[in-house]
Design a protein around this motif. Structure first.
Motif, PDB file in Angstrom:
ATOM      1  N   TYR A  74       0.795  -1.213   0.000  1.00 16.79           N
ATOM      2  CA  TYR A  74       0.000   0.000   0.000  1.00 16.79           C
ATOM      3  C   TYR A  74       0.834   1.274   0.000  1.00 16.79           C
ATOM      4  CZ  TYR A  74      -3.912  -3.023   1.061  1.00 16.79           C
ATOM      5  OH  TYR A  74      -4.856  -4.005   1.018  1.00 16.79           O
ATOM      6  N   GLY A  75       2.101   1.186   0.333  1.00 17.65           N
ATOM      7  CA  GLY A  75       2.943   2.375   0.332  1.00 17.65           C
ATOM      8  C   GLY A  75       2.397   3.405   1.300  1.00 17.65           C
ATOM      9  N   PRO A  76       2.266   4.681   0.837  1.00 19.96           N
ATOM     10  CA  PRO A  76       1.845   5.738   1.726  1.00 19.96           C
ATOM     11  C   PRO A  76       0.355   5.771   2.004  1.00 19.96           C
ATOM     12  CG  PRO A  76       2.151   6.593  -0.477  1.00 19.96           C
ATOM     13  CD  PRO A  76       2.623   5.166  -0.495  1.00 19.96           C
ATOM     14  N   LEU A  77      -0.436   4.916   1.313  1.00 20.14           N
ATOM     15  CA  LEU A  77      -1.876   4.946   1.530  1.00 20.14           C
ATOM     16  C   LEU A  77      -2.212   4.527   2.953  1.00 20.14           C
ATOM     17  CD1 LEU A  77      -3.198   3.369  -1.773  1.00 20.14           C
ATOM     18  CD2 LEU A  77      -3.069   5.781  -1.162  1.00 20.14           C
ATOM     19  N   ARG A  78      -3.178   5.198   3.532  1.00 21.20           N
ATOM     20  CA  ARG A  78      -3.645   4.852   4.863  1.00 21.20           C
ATOM     21  C   ARG A  78      -5.029   4.272   4.752  1.00 21.20           C
ATOM     22  NH1 ARG A  78      -2.019   9.128   9.282  1.00 21.20           N
ATOM     23  NH2 ARG A  78      -3.726   7.988  10.206  1.00 21.20           N
ATOM     24  N   ALA A  79      -5.384   3.388   5.694  1.00 25.27           N
ATOM     25  CA  ALA A  79      -6.697   2.755   5.660  1.00 25.27           C
ATOM     26  C   ALA A  79      -7.808   3.797   5.691  1.00 25.27           C
ATOM     27  CB  ALA A  79      -6.836   1.792   6.839  1.00 25.27           C
ATOM     28  N   ALA A  99     -15.863   0.289   0.342  1.00 28.54           N
ATOM     29  CA  ALA A  99     -15.723  -0.942  -0.439  1.00 28.54           C
ATOM     30  C   ALA A  99     -14.265  -1.366  -0.550  1.00 28.54           C
ATOM     31  CB  ALA A  99     -16.327  -0.744  -1.822  1.00 28.54           C
ATOM     32  N   ALA A 100     -13.364  -0.396  -0.766  1.00 24.81           N
ATOM     33  CA  ALA A 100     -11.940  -0.715  -0.841  1.00 24.81           C
ATOM     34  C   ALA A 100     -11.436  -1.201   0.509  1.00 24.81           C
ATOM     35  CB  ALA A 100     -11.154   0.509  -1.295  1.00 24.81           C
ATOM     36  N   ARG A 101     -11.932  -0.624   1.577  1.00 24.77           N
ATOM     37  CA  ARG A 101     -11.534  -1.055   2.914  1.00 24.77           C
ATOM     38  C   ARG A 101     -11.992  -2.492   3.162  1.00 24.77           C
ATOM     39  NH1 ARG A 101     -14.005   2.617   5.734  1.00 24.77           N
ATOM     40  NH2 ARG A 101     -12.401   4.169   5.257  1.00 24.77           N
ATOM     41  N   SER A 144      -9.556  -5.421   4.303  1.00 24.19           N
ATOM     42  CA  SER A 144      -9.835  -6.229   5.487  1.00 24.19           C
ATOM     43  C   SER A 144      -9.853  -7.718   5.148  1.00 24.19           C
ATOM     44  CB  SER A 144     -11.178  -5.814   6.088  1.00 24.19           C
ATOM     45  OG  SER A 144     -11.528  -6.645   7.171  1.00 24.19           O
ATOM     46  N   TYR A 145     -10.416  -8.030   4.003  1.00 24.05           N
ATOM     47  CA  TYR A 145     -10.463  -9.420   3.541  1.00 24.05           C
ATOM     48  C   TYR A 145      -9.060 -10.004   3.426  1.00 24.05           C
ATOM     49  CZ  TYR A 145     -10.978 -13.069  -0.070  1.00 24.05           C
ATOM     50  OH  TYR A 145     -10.917 -14.225  -0.800  1.00 24.05           O
ATOM     51  N   GLN A 169      -6.354  -8.914   4.859  1.00 26.92           N
ATOM     52  CA  GLN A 169      -5.733  -8.962   6.184  1.00 26.92           C
ATOM     53  C   GLN A 169      -6.158 -10.222   6.936  1.00 26.92           C
ATOM     54  OE1 GLN A 169      -6.965  -5.142   7.668  1.00 26.92           O
ATOM     55  NE2 GLN A 169      -5.012  -4.180   7.148  1.00 26.92           N
ATOM     56  N   GLN A 170      -7.415 -10.634   6.750  1.00 30.26           N
ATOM     57  CA  GLN A 170      -7.883 -11.865   7.383  1.00 30.26           C
ATOM     58  C   GLN A 170      -7.196 -13.092   6.791  1.00 30.26           C
ATOM     59  OE1 GLN A 170     -12.272 -12.186   8.036  1.00 30.26           O
ATOM     60  NE2 GLN A 170     -12.311 -10.148   7.129  1.00 30.26           N
ATOM     61  N   LEU A 171      -6.933 -13.044   5.485  1.00 28.69           N
ATOM     62  CA  LEU A 171      -6.300 -14.180   4.835  1.00 28.69           C
ATOM     63  C   LEU A 171      -4.800 -14.282   5.104  1.00 28.69           C
ATOM     64  CD1 LEU A 171      -7.871 -14.126   1.249  1.00 28.69           C
ATOM     65  CD2 LEU A 171      -8.533 -15.578   3.179  1.00 28.69           C
ATOM     66  N   MET A 172      -4.159 -13.138   5.389  1.00 30.40           N
ATOM     67  CA  MET A 172      -2.701 -13.080   5.407  1.00 30.40           C
ATOM     68  C   MET A 172      -2.021 -14.116   6.294  1.00 30.40           C
ATOM     69  SD  MET A 172      -0.015 -11.991   4.103  1.00 30.40           S
ATOM     70  CE  MET A 172      -0.835 -10.839   3.002  1.00 30.40           C
ATOM     71  N   PRO A 173      -2.468 -14.350   7.518  1.00 33.19           N
ATOM     72  CA  PRO A 173      -1.756 -15.347   8.334  1.00 33.19           C
ATOM     73  C   PRO A 173      -1.703 -16.721   7.663  1.00 33.19           C
ATOM     74  CG  PRO A 173      -3.199 -14.018   9.708  1.00 33.19           C
ATOM     75  CD  PRO A 173      -3.539 -13.665   8.291  1.00 33.19           C
TER      76      PRO A 173
END
Length: 207
Positions: free
Chosen positions: A24-29, A35-37, A41-42, A44-48
Motif C-alpha cells: 500500500y505504500g503511503p496509503l492509509r486505511a 468498499a476498498a476497505r 480487510s479481507y 488482512q484476514q487471509l494473510m496469516p
C-alpha cells in the motif's frame, strides 16, 4: 451429464493471493472508500494463512479460509446469479443445497491453488468506480510482480460484499460460473446434478 470443466480465472486469482504482501505504500486505511476497505480487510484476514500456506495441508488451508471468504463474498447472491433463470425452478431445499455446495467448492478452489509466497505485492486503489449495470462499486487492485509485470484484479462489491471478481480487469468469474452451471443443467438432472458435480469437484480439490 456433461463434464464439469472449470475455467481457471478465479483459481488463478487465488494463486495470486498467496503472494500478497500489502504494497500500500503511503496509503492509509482511513483514505480508502468503504468498499476498498472491505477488500483490504479481507486480505488482512487471509494473510496469516497465506504466509503459512506452504506448511499447511490443503484441508487445513480450506478450514482457515472459510470464515474470511464466507464473510467477504455474498455467496448466496453469487450462487443465484450463476444459476440464472433455472434458480427459480429449484425447490427451497435444492437452492440451499446448491448454495452450500458452491460455497464449499469456492473455498476449496482457493485452498487448492494458494500454496506459496513468491515476493509479489498487492496494491488497492483507495477510490472506487460505480458499476452501472446492476449497481455496486468496482474496487481496483494491482498485483505487482518482481519482474515488473502488473496484473489487474478488480472486485465488484454490492451491499458491502463481493459478488464478482475480474481478472485482468475484465474477465468476469461470475460469467464463467454461469456458463459452467448452464452446461451442467443442460445435461439433465437439474439442481441435484449441479450439487453432485460441485461436491465431487470439491473433494477432488481437497485431495
Amino acid at each position: 451429464m456433461k463434464v464439469f470443466k472449470l475455467r481457471r480465472s478465479l483459481t488463478r486469482i487465488a494463486a495470486m493471493m498467496a503472494v500478497v504482501l500489502f504494497g500500500y505504500g503511503p496509503l492509509r486505511a482511513e483514505a480508502l472508500s468503504p468498499a476498498a476497505r472491505h477488500i483490504e480487510s479481507y486480505y488482512q484476514q487471509l494473510m496469516p494463512t497465506l504466509k503459512q500456506a506452504g506448511q499447511l495441508s490443503v484441508r487445513e488451508r480450506d478450514r482457515r479460509f472459510t470464515p474470511a471468504i464466507s464473510s467477504a463474498f455474498d455467496l448466496g447472491t453469487m450462487t443465484r446469479l450463476a444459476a440464472g433463470p433455472a434458480w427459480t425452478t429449484f425447490s427451497g431445499a435444492q437452492q440451499a443445497a446448491v448454495r452450500e455446495a458452491f460455497a464449499r467448492f469456492l473455498v476449496a478452489d482457493y485452498a487448492h491453488q494458494v500454496t506459496d509466497y513468491s515476493g509479489e505485492s498487492f496494491v488497492v486503489d483507495p477510490q472506487t468506480s460505480a458499476e452501472s449495470r446492476g449497481g455496486g462499486e468496482i474496487v481496483k487492485t494491482q498485483l505487482i510482480q518482481p519482474g515488473g509485470r502488473n496484473v489487474t484484479i478488480n472486485y465488484l462489491v454490492r451491499g458491502g460484499r463481493v459478488i464478482d471478481v475480474y481478472l485482468n480487469g475484465t474477465i468476469s468469474d461470475l460469467a464463467t460460473r454461469r456458463d459452467e452451471f448452464a452446461s451442467i443443467l443442460a445435461g439433465g438432472g437439474g439442481a441435484d446434478a449441479l450439487v453432485k458435480t460441485l461436491r465431487e469437484r470439491t473433494e477432488s480439490l481437497l485431495q
